[in-house]
Motif scaffolding. Sequence first.
Motif, PDB file in Angstrom:
ATOM      1  N   GLY A  84       1.269  -1.068   0.639  1.00 47.27           N
ATOM      2  CA  GLY A  84       0.090  -0.374  -0.016  1.00 47.27           C
ATOM      3  C   GLY A  84       0.919   1.498   0.392  1.00 47.27           C
ATOM      4  O   GLY A  84       0.324   1.753  -1.035  1.00 47.27           O
ATOM      5  N   LEU A  85       1.808   1.680   0.838  1.00 43.94           N
ATOM      6  CA  LEU A  85       2.920   2.123   1.478  1.00 43.94           C
ATOM      7  C   LEU A  85       3.395   2.657  -0.888  1.00 43.94           C
ATOM      8  O   LEU A  85       3.425   3.850  -1.184  1.00 43.94           O
ATOM      9  CB  LEU A  85       3.451   2.261   1.844  1.00 43.94           C
ATOM     10  N   SER A  86       4.386   1.630  -1.224  1.00 47.18           N
ATOM     11  CA  SER A  86       4.226   1.416  -2.397  1.00 47.18           C
ATOM     12  C   SER A  86       3.369   2.280  -3.693  1.00 47.18           C
ATOM     13  O   SER A  86       3.806   2.823  -4.398  1.00 47.18           O
ATOM     14  CB  SER A  86       5.508   0.461  -2.942  1.00 47.18           C
ATOM     15  N   LEU A  87       2.792   1.531  -3.616  1.00 48.78           N
ATOM     16  CA  LEU A  87       1.628   2.151  -4.813  1.00 48.78           C
ATOM     17  C   LEU A  87       1.228   3.661  -3.722  1.00 48.78           C
ATOM     18  O   LEU A  87       1.036   4.255  -5.051  1.00 48.78           O
ATOM     19  CB  LEU A  87       0.160   1.253  -4.354  1.00 48.78           C
ATOM     20  N   ARG A  88       1.152   4.127  -2.767  1.00 43.67           N
ATOM     21  CA  ARG A  88       0.547   5.427  -3.041  1.00 43.67           C
ATOM     22  C   ARG A  88       1.735   6.430  -3.134  1.00 43.67           C
ATOM     23  O   ARG A  88       2.167   7.395  -3.748  1.00 43.67           O
ATOM     24  CB  ARG A  88       0.595   5.482  -1.492  1.00 43.67           C
ATOM     25  N   MET A  89       3.086   5.603  -2.407  1.00 42.20           N
ATOM     26  CA  MET A  89       4.669   6.569  -3.186  1.00 42.20           C
ATOM     27  C   MET A  89       4.177   6.183  -4.562  1.00 42.20           C
ATOM     28  O   MET A  89       5.052   7.699  -5.055  1.00 42.20           O
ATOM     29  CB  MET A  89       5.559   6.166  -2.814  1.00 42.20           C
ATOM     30  N   LEU A  90       4.041   5.252  -5.257  1.00 41.24           N
ATOM     31  CA  LEU A  90       4.215   5.178  -6.928  1.00 41.24           C
ATOM     32  C   LEU A  90       3.464   6.474  -7.697  1.00 41.24           C
ATOM     33  O   LEU A  90       3.872   7.162  -8.543  1.00 41.24           O
ATOM     34  CB  LEU A  90       4.074   4.078  -6.914  1.00 41.24           C
ATOM     35  N   ALA A  91       2.334   6.493  -6.986  1.00 41.18           N
ATOM     36  CA  ALA A  91       1.545   8.068  -7.971  1.00 41.18           C
ATOM     37  C   ALA A  91       1.777   9.663  -7.560  1.00 41.18           C
ATOM     38  O   ALA A  91       1.924  10.026  -7.956  1.00 41.18           O
ATOM     39  CB  ALA A  91      -0.255   7.533  -6.873  1.00 41.18           C
ATOM     40  N   VAL A  92       2.502   9.294  -6.328  1.00 42.87           N
ATOM     41  CA  VAL A  92       2.569  10.773  -5.892  1.00 42.87           C
ATOM     42  C   VAL A  92       3.277  10.911  -6.031  1.00 42.87           C
ATOM     43  O   VAL A  92       3.891  12.440  -6.823  1.00 42.87           O
ATOM     44  CB  VAL A  92       2.358  10.595  -3.819  1.00 42.87           C
ATOM     45  N   LEU A 136      12.319   4.270  -5.561  1.00 42.60           N
ATOM     46  CA  LEU A 136      12.152   2.800  -4.138  1.00 42.60           C
ATOM     47  C   LEU A 136      10.463   1.806  -4.707  1.00 42.60           C
ATOM     48  O   LEU A 136      10.208   1.006  -3.625  1.00 42.60           O
ATOM     49  CB  LEU A 136      12.169   3.937  -2.825  1.00 42.60           C
ATOM     50  N   ALA A 137       9.232   3.051  -4.785  1.00 38.64           N
ATOM     51  CA  ALA A 137       7.873   2.898  -4.839  1.00 38.64           C
ATOM     52  C   ALA A 137       8.425   1.131  -5.884  1.00 38.64           C
ATOM     53  O   ALA A 137       7.628  -0.093  -5.694  1.00 38.64           O
ATOM     54  CB  ALA A 137       7.094   3.797  -5.147  1.00 38.64           C
ATOM     55  N   VAL A 138       8.943   1.638  -7.262  1.00 42.75           N
ATOM     56  CA  VAL A 138       9.053   0.422  -7.770  1.00 42.75           C
ATOM     57  C   VAL A 138       9.675  -0.976  -7.780  1.00 42.75           C
ATOM     58  O   VAL A 138       8.993  -1.596  -7.419  1.00 42.75           O
ATOM     59  CB  VAL A 138       9.711   1.047  -9.584  1.00 42.75           C
ATOM     60  N   ALA A 139      10.509  -0.414  -6.259  1.00 35.88           N
ATOM     61  CA  ALA A 139      11.428  -1.701  -6.137  1.00 35.88           C
ATOM     62  C   ALA A 139      10.571  -2.085  -4.629  1.00 35.88           C
ATOM     63  O   ALA A 139      10.889  -3.448  -4.296  1.00 35.88           O
ATOM     64  CB  ALA A 139      12.895  -1.118  -5.338  1.00 35.88           C
ATOM     65  N   GLY A 140      10.011  -1.433  -4.435  1.00 38.68           N
ATOM     66  CA  GLY A 140       8.971  -1.860  -3.141  1.00 38.68           C
ATOM     67  C   GLY A 140       7.473  -2.511  -3.832  1.00 38.68           C
ATOM     68  O   GLY A 140       7.930  -3.826  -3.167  1.00 38.68           O
ATOM     69  N   LEU A 141       7.361  -2.407  -4.819  1.00 41.19           N
ATOM     70  CA  LEU A 141       5.970  -3.570  -5.283  1.00 41.19           C
ATOM     71  C   LEU A 141       7.348  -4.827  -5.987  1.00 41.19           C
ATOM     72  O   LEU A 141       6.328  -6.270  -6.037  1.00 41.19           O
ATOM     73  CB  LEU A 141       5.828  -3.091  -6.843  1.00 41.19           C
ATOM     74  N   LEU A 142       8.632  -4.464  -6.555  1.00 39.50           N
ATOM     75  CA  LEU A 142       8.917  -5.955  -6.912  1.00 39.50           C
ATOM     76  C   LEU A 142       9.191  -7.024  -5.627  1.00 39.50           C
ATOM     77  O   LEU A 142       9.274  -8.203  -5.908  1.00 39.50           O
ATOM     78  CB  LEU A 142      10.085  -5.192  -7.365  1.00 39.50           C
ATOM     79  N   VAL A 143       9.884  -5.832  -4.555  1.00 36.23           N
ATOM     80  CA  VAL A 143      10.008  -6.670  -3.191  1.00 36.23           C
ATOM     81  C   VAL A 143       8.528  -7.620  -3.126  1.00 36.23           C
ATOM     82  O   VAL A 143       9.232  -9.295  -2.128  1.00 36.23           O
ATOM     83  CB  VAL A 143      10.959  -6.820  -2.784  1.00 36.23           C
ATOM     84  N   VAL A 144       7.681  -7.059  -2.922  1.00 35.18           N
ATOM     85  CA  VAL A 144       6.102  -7.694  -2.036  1.00 35.18           C
ATOM     86  C   VAL A 144       5.864  -8.642  -3.821  1.00 35.18           C
ATOM     87  O   VAL A 144       6.095 -10.237  -3.088  1.00 35.18           O
ATOM     88  CB  VAL A 144       5.542  -6.632  -2.610  1.00 35.18           C
ATOM     89  N   TRP A 145       6.425  -8.935  -4.461  1.00 27.66           N
ATOM     90  CA  TRP A 145       5.648  -9.634  -5.588  1.00 27.66           C
ATOM     91  C   TRP A 145       6.863 -11.040  -5.322  1.00 27.66           C
ATOM     92  O   TRP A 145       6.197 -12.108  -5.728  1.00 27.66           O
ATOM     93  CB  TRP A 145       5.851  -8.652  -7.007  1.00 27.66           C
ATOM     94  N   ALA A 146       8.198 -10.406  -5.196  1.00 23.11           N
ATOM     95  CA  ALA A 146       8.973 -11.552  -5.553  1.00 23.11           C
ATOM     96  C   ALA A 146       8.476 -12.395  -3.890  1.00 23.11           C
ATOM     97  O   ALA A 146       8.882 -13.550  -4.238  1.00 23.11           O
ATOM     98  CB  ALA A 146      10.981 -10.947  -5.244  1.00 23.11           C
ATOM     99  N   GLY A 147       8.418 -11.883  -2.997  1.00 26.21           N
ATOM    100  CA  GLY A 147       7.881 -12.538  -1.570  1.00 26.21           C
ATOM    101  C   GLY A 147       6.873 -13.664  -1.726  1.00 26.21           C
ATOM    102  O   GLY A 147       7.178 -13.868  -0.758  1.00 26.21           O
ATOM    103  N   ALA A 148       5.928 -13.181  -2.971  1.00 25.40           N
ATOM    104  CA  ALA A 148       5.109 -14.117  -2.927  1.00 25.40           C
ATOM    105  C   ALA A 148       5.450 -15.117  -3.369  1.00 25.40           C
ATOM    106  O   ALA A 148       4.369 -16.171  -2.754  1.00 25.40           O
ATOM    107  CB  ALA A 148       4.034 -13.184  -3.311  1.00 25.40           C
ATOM    108  N   ARG A 149       6.385 -14.820  -3.801  1.00 22.13           N
ATOM    109  CA  ARG A 149       6.744 -16.559  -5.052  1.00 22.13           C
ATOM    110  C   ARG A 149       7.678 -17.081  -3.956  1.00 22.13           C
ATOM    111  O   ARG A 149       7.997 -18.140  -4.462  1.00 22.13           O
ATOM    112  CB  ARG A 149       7.287 -15.842  -5.872  1.00 22.13           C
ATOM    113  N   SER A 150       8.379 -16.242  -2.593  1.00 17.58           N
ATOM    114  CA  SER A 150       9.443 -16.844  -2.591  1.00 17.58           C
ATOM    115  C   SER A 150       8.989 -16.920  -0.456  1.00 17.58           C
ATOM    116  O   SER A 150       9.352 -15.260  -0.054  1.00 17.58           O
ATOM    117  CB  SER A 150      10.501 -17.135  -3.036  1.00 17.58           C
TER     118      SER A 150
END
Length: 224
Positions: A84-92, A136-150
């Motif tokens: 949620g924080l990453s998505l908001r930061m991405l938008a702002v 950092l927002a893009v990185a946050g979404l990437l690590v969240v995505w990676a964490g869901a798979r590992s």
Amino acid sequence: MRHADDFLVEEHLRDLESRLQGPARLKSELLTEARHDLLDAVDAYRERGVPPTEAQRRAVAEFGAPAQVLPSWQAELAVAALRGLSLRMLAVAGVAVVAGDLTWRGSSWSAGPQPPTAYRLLSASVDWIWSGGLLLAVAGLLVVWAGARSARSHLAVAQRAVGIGLTGTLALGMVAGGALFAWSIDLWDAALTWPPMIVGMVVAGAAYFSLTRAARGWVRATAG
């Protein structure tokens, strides 16, 4: 079959709820699923002739104590809070990077003498801060995505590092942005009545508020 006197189950759920920190929707989903599992277990025991109170005790014991259940739930809530924080930061940050200059474009003072060097450096730093926030927002979404798979531990460390970076970026952005607005008004009296400046202040205030709530939620979920 559901009973109105499943007080031990509800007490256990209230205990879990009081200890969990994180996004309300996911927290509610976790507790709802837990309630269904517990009540199903209670019904199974009752159908085998176990007295109601004892059936609840067994179901709660089988489900697990808070110390057993909460760590995995809290980790899931922390990941959701980071998303949620990453998505908001991405938008702002995206809006700030793309539209930041529009606040001053076309103003009556833009063609006048150049502002002090320190002011221009501060203005550039605001752009750098939000550009960093965007990355950092893009990185946050990437690590969240990676964490869901590992379930690798280094991903949890990366998620925490990105969350700290996003929170720090927000703090820097608020300080630098506020200073830039204040200095602009001090340099040009007309800035206080310039419509794009007024709109920018309102939008920035709303964005800071939204990001601050998201960052606070992530901090609480991570520390929970």
